[in-house]
Every structure is written in C-alpha cells, then in structure tokens.
Motif scaffolding. Structure first.
Motif, short mmCIF file in Angstrom:
data_model
loop_
_atom_site.label_atom_id
_atom_site.label_comp_id
_atom_site.label_asym_id
_atom_site.label_seq_id
_atom_site.Cartn_x
_atom_site.Cartn_y
_atom_site.Cartn_z
N ALA A 103 -8.60 -0.52 -3.35
CA ALA A 103 -7.74 0.63 -3.02
C ALA A 103 -6.88 0.36 -1.79
N LEU A 104 -7.30 -0.57 -0.93
CA LEU A 104 -6.51 -0.90 0.24
C LEU A 104 -5.17 -1.53 -0.13
N PHE A 105 -5.09 -2.11 -1.32
CA PHE A 105 -3.89 -2.83 -1.73
C PHE A 105 -2.96 -1.98 -2.60
N VAL A 106 -3.30 -0.71 -2.79
CA VAL A 106 -2.46 0.17 -3.61
C VAL A 106 -1.49 0.92 -2.69
N PRO A 107 -0.18 0.68 -2.79
CA PRO A 107 0.79 1.39 -1.94
C PRO A 107 0.80 2.89 -2.27
N PHE A 108 1.09 3.69 -1.26
CA PHE A 108 1.11 5.13 -1.48
C PHE A 108 2.19 5.53 -2.49
N GLN A 109 3.28 4.77 -2.55
CA GLN A 109 4.36 5.09 -3.48
C GLN A 109 3.89 5.08 -4.93
#
Length: 266
Positions: A103-109
């Motif tokens: 989940a750390l690598f998922v951009p908020f966009q």
C-alpha cells in the motif's frame, strides 16, 4: 570540498524563507518599487490582515483539529497493528504485512475517485471526521510498517517474561510494548503530523467549501485572490510555514530517528 556544496544547499534552502519574511514585512508600495530590497520599516499589518481578514485563523484552527485527531488515531491503530504484525505469528500475518507494504507504493491519485465516491455516500465530504479518516487511510500503512519494524527488534525474552507473569496479549502491549515503543511513536507521530499539515491534495478533495479549508489549501487559494497584493500572500505563506519550521527545529533528532526506526537493534 564537501563544505562548499553543503553551504550552497543551506543557502538555497534558507533563502526562500528569508525572502518570504522580508516581503511579508513590506507594504504593497515598497514591494512594487523594489522586490529584493530589505523592508524599510518592517510592518506586521500584512500578518494581521492575513490572520484576521483573510481567514487564516479559521484555516489554522481547521488544520490543528484535523491533524491532532488524525495523528492520535494513526498512533493508536498503527501501534496496535504494528505490535500484532511485528511480534505475533498467526495465519495470514505475513500476507497482511506485505499488503501494508504494498500500500505504500500506491499513489493517492489512484484511489482518489473511489475515496471521494465512498465519502460522498457516507456523507463525510466537507466534514472534519471525513478528512481525518482520509488521512488515516492514506498514512496508516506507513505507520504500521515503521511500528512493526520497530517492535520486531524487541527481544523475545521480554515478551515471554511478560506472558509468564500472567499478562494477556493486550497486557503485554499496554504494559511492555507501548512504553518501549515510545521513541518510535514520537518519531512517527511527528512525521505524520508533517505529512497531514503539508497536505493539499487530500484536503482540497475532501473540503470543497471555503469555511472548512485547511491552512495549506487556504494559502493556495490566496494566490488567486491576492495576486495583486503579494505581501499579504507572503504573510499567509509565512503563517503556514512557521509551525512546520518550529517542528523541524525542535524535533529534528526524532524525525531522523523516525526515518531509521526499526532498522537496527537497540
């Protein structure tokens, strides 16, 4: 040899703050005549205007409420989840930890549209609880990862001794792990406070009305409203920057420790 580039980097970092402070202390007439010269007679009128008339006081209060609540929830949930994933072994624990790491690598966009729809359905758009939950969802994986990494290096003998003394798992967490994890909690709390305080995108998505804007969104909106009054805009920027600067000055050691929390045994 190293001193020269480091000095240049320090100047490049400090100069924008000095320039903004100088502009905020000028009148509009002084700024138009000469942007770079020192303020002839430093005035606090622009700061007062930005604080009272522009609404920075309300934006500051909104940010303070949201950041305080979000960080408190992040620390409570993150420390519990970090203890469970860092010290306990149960079915699916490894998968859960890898999920938090991914989940750390998922951009908020990527998740902003589903998040906006979910919050709209729940009636949480343009509310403080909605923004708090959005921050918790965004920064919880980071918090869990740091806390799990820290707790994983606590000696097993301490946990075993607490269990032999009759403590339940929650008792071990509350009486042993929570006090031992205080340095990591302080570090991750400061980092999360900085993340939430400096955020613009999530707050802009969750708080569309002017009344509920956070400080950074309010500063961004000043650029359009006061494009012909740069000293007032600079005063707003200075108000937003001072809390962050104070946190860095007083807690820089904890911030550095937070970046490396759990990387070494101690």
């Amino acid at each position: 040899m190293v001193a020269v580039p480091m000095a240049a980097l320090a100047v490049a970092t400090i100069y924008p703050l000095v320039f903004t402070t100088n502009v905020a202390l000028k009148t509009r007439h002084e700024y138009v005549l000469d942007r770079l010269s020192p303020a002839g007679s430093p005035r606090l009128d622009n700061l007062a205007t930005a604080w009272h008339s522009v609404g920075m006081a309300r934006y500051f209060a909104n940010s303070l409420i949201v950041v305080t609540c979000a960080v408190a929830l992040l620390l409570v949930i993150g420390s519990m989840a970090g203890f469970a994933l860092g010290r306990l072994r149960f079915r699916g624990s490894r998968v859960l930890f890898l999920g938090c790491l991914a989940a750390l690598f998922v951009p908020f966009q990527v998740i902003m549209v589903p998040l906006a729809r979910t919050m709209t359905t729940l009636g949480l758009i343009d509310t403080h609880p909605g923004l708090v939950l959005a921050y918790v969802a965004q920064f919880l994986p980071f918090t869990i990862f740091l806390m799990a990494s820290y707790y994983a290096h606590v000696p097993t003998e301490i946990v075993d001794a607490a269990r032999i003394d009759g403590n339940t798992l929650f008792g071990v967490y509350r009486r042993i792990m929570l006090p031992l994890g205080t340095p990591a909690l302080i570090s991750v709390g400061i980092l999360n406070a900085l993340f939430c305080w400096n955020d613009v995108l999530i707050a802009l998505l969750m708080m569309p009305s002017a009344r509920n804007r956070t400080l950074m969104v309010g500063v961004t909106s000043l650029r359009g409203q006061y494009s012909d009054d740069i000293p007032t805009f600079a005063a707003g920027v200075l108000i937003a920057a001072v809390p962050v600067l104070m946190i860095y000055l007083f807690f820089q050691r904890h911030i550095a420790e937070g970046v490396t929390a759990g990387s070494t045994k101690g």
